[in-house]
Each structure stands twice: as structure tokens, then as C-alpha cells.
Design a protein around this motif. Structure first.
Motif, PDB file in Angstrom:
ATOM      1  N   PHE A 285       0.850  -1.200   0.000  1.00  0.00           N
ATOM      2  CA  PHE A 285       0.000   0.000   0.000  1.00  0.00           C
ATOM      3  C   PHE A 285       0.886   1.251   0.000  1.00  0.00           C
ATOM      4  CE2 PHE A 285      -1.886  -3.410   2.556  1.00  0.00           C
ATOM      5  CZ  PHE A 285      -3.037  -3.684   1.824  1.00  0.00           C
ATOM      6  N   GLU A 287       1.380   4.055  -1.861  1.00  0.00           N
ATOM      7  CA  GLU A 287       0.885   5.421  -1.992  1.00  0.00           C
ATOM      8  C   GLU A 287       0.103   5.859  -0.755  1.00  0.00           C
ATOM      9  OE1 GLU A 287      -1.170   5.443  -5.699  1.00  0.00           O
ATOM     10  OE2 GLU A 287       0.658   5.469  -6.887  1.00  0.00           O
ATOM     11  N   SER A 288      -0.698   4.948  -0.190  1.00  0.00           N
ATOM     12  CA  SER A 288      -1.397   5.267   1.065  1.00  0.00           C
ATOM     13  C   SER A 288      -0.397   5.434   2.201  1.00  0.00           C
ATOM     14  CB  SER A 288      -2.397   4.156   1.406  1.00  0.00           C
ATOM     15  OG  SER A 288      -3.375   4.027   0.395  1.00  0.00           O
ATOM     16  N   ASN A 291       1.241   9.079   2.286  1.00  0.00           N
ATOM     17  CA  ASN A 291       0.419  10.138   2.868  1.00  0.00           C
ATOM     18  C   ASN A 291       0.277   9.964   4.379  1.00  0.00           C
ATOM     19  OD1 ASN A 291      -0.089  11.198   0.252  1.00  0.00           O
ATOM     20  ND2 ASN A 291      -1.694   9.698  -0.064  1.00  0.00           N
ATOM     21  N   THR A 292       0.045   8.718   4.818  1.00  0.00           N
ATOM     22  CA  THR A 292      -0.086   8.453   6.249  1.00  0.00           C
ATOM     23  C   THR A 292       1.228   8.708   6.974  1.00  0.00           C
ATOM     24  OG1 THR A 292      -1.686   6.723   5.695  1.00  0.00           O
ATOM     25  CG2 THR A 292      -0.818   6.722   7.932  1.00  0.00           C
ATOM     26  N   ASN A 390      -4.617  12.022  -8.615  1.00  0.00           N
ATOM     27  CA  ASN A 390      -3.964  12.086  -7.300  1.00  0.00           C
ATOM     28  C   ASN A 390      -3.013  13.286  -7.213  1.00  0.00           C
ATOM     29  OD1 ASN A 390      -5.261   9.643  -7.269  1.00  0.00           O
ATOM     30  ND2 ASN A 390      -3.492   8.430  -6.699  1.00  0.00           N
TER      31      ASN A 390
END
Length: 627
Positions: A285, A287-288, A291-292, A390
């Protein structure tokens, strides 16, 4: 009589109260008893029990150690630059056969050092090839032998500093306080290089000639160390707090004490970071995760700052200036990204636009028209954003091609005077091109957008951030071998044009360039289009450049040779060792071998370079984006 009875009742109630009071005082609660115990209570707050002199001593040792390594790398870097400059100046006017001195002149121990340390994988030949658990998940890559030694030294030093404690202290709570102070100090110390190494605008990249990929590796390991130490810091406090006031006291402190509450939130944020940063989760994951990762890191920094300034110690904890420096570095690096992006994409001439074309092999060719002149060098990359796909995400891609334009570049000159003025005019804009293979997430969405309008290209607003890297110069090498796998050609083709042009102008030492490009299908050769046509038409190209294209899934298993004999198309996979051994036999001056492509190809090239280390100068450069 009535008054007498009332008097007796009052005396009875008073006696009962006194009996209850005596009973309460004779059976005190655990909390009251423990709070009055001086062997516990002082060691869960402030700097009580913390060995601050030792903490600062180990902080100084750790920073001096990192500084010493950096200084050593800098000295080596200066030596490399001096040698490369001397080699360039002395060889750029010589013919290929006259560069024999630079072909063989090196220290006798250097080949062995390259083979067994500098270019050596950690074990056998695997380094950049991913350890795949499934089609959607892998364990990342293994560090090289040199990287492993550096990481082991840093981890071992942190462990050693953690164990230098007063083990003879009979009060285990005082020992916990010492552990709390040591682990907290070391965690914040690790955060400073952690932040520096994470930045795209890290000045040490160019200064020390160390790639962002290496700094990213160090960043990940320093992050793990910092999180483990902060967890130890929290546990050491909790042990004393539970003994002093029970679990209810721990809960009360976390909820109502700003010092403890902020620290706890910071620990939770960093622990979640550690879990999400584990290689299988991060790769599945990504790309998630990015950001996180930013949000959790910001929470951790802010909470650490609040934790330091709200301590009962006058002026806050001694680590307060450090966390302020960490936040300043983080903010400055982010600000630098914004400034670079704003400068590159906005001018009086307008905004950046991107033309996206769908190409064979699930790949997009992206051409960005920048509204101002941006200087560029071979081997650089940039981070791209696209409006509608995005836009909050940016991803790195190698720059395949770039051209600079003058104000009247597209206008035909009216006379000879106009032509001369146009030739002397400074460039005002830049066109830069990329090849982006469709994987998942961002790149897949971009490919799908291009597919919807195929065969017509699409135009969209975009943003260019960069360029970055480009600190590996090949100008001083007489012989250059470039290996590329699939879209890895983008990194190599910029060097080809530069070296051929430099050779024609007498500005580089390069006399032979060999490109080995591995693709799955012949249709993927369309990716290069007019770029390769431009190269093939350059002066003296046939004498300088050799191209070997390997098609691993050919429709017809036949070989093809160009009329000049300098371009070959062959079926199957290359035998890297055999190809490179032939180049070494025909070596012209010092040789550099570079590779950009899948991890398996990179490891094969690295292994071949190690095996061929001998009496000639044979250097190796790997371009990779490990994550």
C-alpha cells in the motif's frame, strides 16, 4: 430525658466515625502507601534518576561518529573528483588507444576492495532484486556489504549506549529512570539525521556523491531505531508509574497531564509508523503509506516538542533545542520543494502542460512544456504531479530527454541577421520528456487516462519538481557501458546524447559507448521514437556508439544487424558476464559500467563487474529507486 437521648445518639455517631477513621488509617490504600515511598515516587517525573552527563556524552559520541563517517566520505569524494578531473583533462584530447595509462593505472589493492566490499552484496549476488512474498507483496531488498557494515555500526553503538547503566543500583526504579532518560535522548538524537536523510533537497547528496537511494536506506533503519528507543522510553516510565500509583494512575496521567499525554500520543504515532513502514505493508500500500507517513511524522514531531517544553524541568527538557531543529529542518525541506515547484511551473509565459501518449507495453510517454528555462544534466530525475490524477502525490521518474528553447525558436528567421540573433539568444523555456510504466495506483490511472483517448494524446495541467541527482559524471571515462531494462532506458539515453556530443566537441574522454537494452517486445522500441533518430544522426555516432537490444519475448527469434554494424537486435536474455567480458577485452581507457532497470538485471551486472575486477579500471554505478 429527650435531650439526654439526643446527646447519647450524637456521642454514638461520633464514636462510630472515630472507629471508622481508625480502621481507615490502620488499613491504608496501596496508592497512599506507595506515594509516601521515597524509593519509587521521584523516579517517574522530570530528570530524577536520569544520568544526564552520560546522556550528553553519548550524544556527543554519536554525533561525532556520524560526522567522522561523513568527513571520511567527503575526503574520498574530493579525491575522486580530483582524479576524475585530472583524467578528463589529460585524456579528452587523446585517441582511444592513447588512453592506455588510465586503463591500467590504479592501486593494486583497489580491485579486491571493489570486489569484496564496495560493490559486494550482503550475501552471494542478491542486492536490488526484491524478495517477493506474492504478486502483490514483497520484503524489499538487501543492503550491500558496505551499507550493512555502516548500519551494523550504528545499531551496535545505540545498543551499547543503552547498556551503559548503573547496574549496581539496588533501586530498580532508579535504574528504570536512567533507562528512560537514555532511551529518550538517543531516540531524539536519531531523529536529526533521520530527517536530513529523508529530504529530496538533502545537500549531502551532491556534497558526498551518495545517492538518495542510500540515504533512504539509512533513513528507514534510523527510523526503526528511534521508534524502538521511544517505546523503551515509555515502558521505563510506565513501570515506575504503575508501581507508584497503579494502572489507574497511569491512565490519569495520560489523560490529564500534558507532559505525559503528549508523550504518549507521540509514542503511539511512532509505533503506528513502525508497523506501517514494515516492508510487506509498505510495498503493498505504498501510496497510502506515503500520505499516512507524513501525517504521523508531523504528529510525532509536534507531540515530542510539547512533551519537551511542558516538562517540570525549568526551561523544558535538554532535548528541546533538538526537536526544534528537527521541526525546522523538516519545514525547510518542505518549503524548498514548494519553492522549486513554483519556480519551475509558473512564469509570465504561463503554466506547465503535459502531453501524455499511450505507448506499447502499458507505458506512457510524457512530454512536459515548462514555461521557463531549467538547467539539466544527464542522469537526473524529477517528481511529477498531474491535475486530476492524485494531485497530492508526487513520484520520481528519470528524465529521458530535454530540450531548451529560445523565445523565437519556432519562428522562421526573416534574414541572416535574425538567424544570428536567434542563435545567440538565451533559452527561455524547456521541454522535458519521461517514460512511465503502468504499475498500480498513480501510474495505472495515468495510463488508463491516456488509453481512453488513444490514439490521440491528451493534454493536462501538471507540475514538475526538480531536477534532482545527476551527480555521477561519466565524462572522464574512455569507455562507458550502459545497461538498461525496460523503462530504465530513460536514465541511460540522456548520457548517450551527452557523451557523443561531448566527444565531437573534444570535451569528454569517452571514445566508446555501448548500450545494452533489454525489452520484452519489439514494439517497445517505439518508446524512444524521435530521440533515437536524433542520436543515430549525430556526427561520428557509428564510431562511438554500439547498441545491443535484447527482446525477451520476440515474435520471430531472428537476429537483426544494421547496415553500419553498430546496432544489433537479438532474441532472448543477455549473458551479462559474456557481454561485459568482451567489452573489457576491447577496453578504451578507464571504464564505467552503469545499470538502470529491474533488480534482477542490476544484480547480474553488479556480479559481472565484481568478477571482472582485475588489472583494468572498472567502476560501477547503479541507479535505483528502492522503497
Amino acid at each position: 430525658m429527650e435531650m439526654h437521648r439526643r446527646r447519647l445518639a450524637e456521642l454514638g455517631l461520633k464514636a462510630s466515625a472515630e472507629i471508622l477513621q481508625v480502621r481507615d488509617s490502620s488499613e491504608p490504600t496501596r496508592t497512599d502507601a506507595q506515594k509516601s515511598n521515597p524509593t519509587i515516587a521521584p523516579y517517574n517525573t522530570g530528570l530524577n534518576g536520569v544520568n544526564q552527563p552520560n546522556n550528553m556524552m553519548f550524544t556527543d559520541i554519536l554525533w561525532w561518529s556520524l560526522g567522522a563517517v561523513g568527513f571520511l566520505v567527503l575526503i574520498i569524494r574530493i579525491g575522486q573528483l580530483a582524479l576524475a578531473k585530472l583524467r578528463l583533462v589529460s585524456a579528452m584530447s587523446l585517441k582511444a588507444k592513447q588512453q592506455h595509462f588510465w586503463k591500467t593505472s590504479q592501486w593494486g589493492w583497489m580491485p579486491s576492495l571493489k570486489r569484496n566490499l564496495i560493490y559486494a552484496p550482503l550475501w552471494k549476488k542478491r542486492h536490488n532484486r526484491e524478495i517477493r512474498l506474492s504478486s502483490a507483496m514483497n520484503m524489499g531488498t538487501l543492503p550491500s556489504r558496505l551499507h550493512a557494515i555502516l548500519l551494523l555500526g550504528y545499531v551496535a553503538s545505540n545498543i551499547a549506549y543503552m547498556f551503559v547503566l548503573d547496574w549496581k543500583n539496588a533501586n530498580k526504579y532508579a535504574l528504570c529512570a536512567e533507562i528512560r532518560g537514555r532511551s529518550g535522548t538517543l531516540s531524539v538524537v536519531s531523529m536529526i539525521p533521520l530527517i536530513i536523510f529523508a529530504g529530496r533537497n538533502n545537500p549531502l547528496i551532491a556534497l558526498l556523491n551518495v545517492s538518495f537511494d542510500t540515504y533512504n536506506l539509512l533513513h528507514r533503519w534510523m527510523g526503526r531505531i528511534a521508534v524502538i528507543e521511544v517505546i523503551i522510553h515509555f515502558i521505563a516510565w510506565a513501570v515506575v508509574q504503575v508501581a507508584d500509583d497503579g494502572w489507574a494512575g497511569v491512565q490519569h496521567k495520560i489523560l490529564y497531564d500534558r507532559f505525559i499525554g503528549s508523550g504518549t500520543i507521540g509514542v503511539i504515532a511512532m509505533t503506528i509508523l513502525l508497523i506501517l513502514a514494515m516492508s510487506p505493508v509498505r510495498h503493498a500500500f505504498y501510496e497510502s503509506f506515503l500520505n499516512t507517513h507524513i501525517i504521523l511524522a508531523l504528529i510525532a514531531f509536534i507531540c515530542t516538542w510539547i512533551h519537551c517544553v511542558s516538562a517540570s524541568v525549568k526551561g523544558g527538557l535538554p532535548q528541546t533545542p533538538w526537536i526544534l531543529a528537527i521541526m525546522a529542518l523538516w519545514a525547510a525541506e518542505r518549503f524548498a520543494r514548494v519553492i522549486r515547484m513554483a519556480y519551475a511551473n509558473r512564469s509570465s509565459r504561463g503554466y506547465t502542460e503535459a502531453i501524455v501518449e499511450r505507448m506499447p507495453g502499458e507505458t506512457c510517454r510524457v512530454t512536459m512544456k515548462l514555461p521557463r528555462y531549467i538547467p539539466m544534466k544527464p542522469g537526473q530525475h524529477a517528481y511529477l504531479r498531474f491535475a486530476g490524477i492524485n494531485p497530492w502525490e508526487s513520484h520520481p521518474f528519470s528524465i529521458a530527454w530535454f530540450e531548451h528553447h529560445t523565445a523565437d525558436q519556432e519562428c522562421l528567421p526573416l534574414n541572416e541577421k535574425d538567424l544570428q540573433s536567434r542563435n545567440t539568444q538565451n533559452p527561455v523555456s524547456t521541454t522535458v520528456s519521461f517514460l512511465i510504466g503502468a504499475q498500480t495506483g498513480f501510474t495505472r490511472k495515468l495510463y488508463n487516462e491516456a488509453s481512453f483517448s488513444f490514439p490521440r494524446p491528451i493534454t493536462m495541467r501538471a507540475a514538475f519538481e526538480g531536477p534532482y541527482a545527476g551527480h555521477h559524471s561519466l565524462d572522464s571515462y574512455g569507455h562507458v557501458v550502459l545497461f538498461a531494462g525496460a523503462t530504465g532506458i530513460t536514465h541511460q539515453i540522456s548520457y548517450i546524447r551527452h557523451l557523443i556530443d561531448g566527444c565531437n566537441q573534444g570535451m569528454v574522454a569517452t571514445r566508446r559507448v555501448t548500450l545494452v537494452w533489454v525489452v520484452r517486445e519489439s514494439e517497445q522500441l517505439e518508446w524512444l521514437g524521435k530521440w533515437m533518430n536524433h542520436i543515430l544522426k549525430m556526427d561520428n555516432r557509428a564510431e562511438i556508439l554500439r547498441i545491443k537490444v535484447f527482446v525477451t519475448r520476440p515474435k520471430v527469434a531472428t537476429e537483426h544487424l544494421s547496415n553500419s554494424g553498430s546496432v544489433q537486435r537479438l532474441p532472448g536474455r543477455p549473458n551479462v558476464l559474456t557481454l561485459l567480458a568482451k567489452e573489457v577485452d576491447e577496453q578504451m581507457g578507464a571504464m564505467c559500467v552503469t545499470v538502470c532497470g529491474p533488480g534482477g538485471l542490476a544484480d547480474d551486472v553488479r556480479d559481472a563487474v565484481r568478477k571482472l575486477q582485475g588489472k583494468t579500471v572498472l567502476d560501477f554505478v547503479e541507479e535505483s529507486f528502492t522503497w
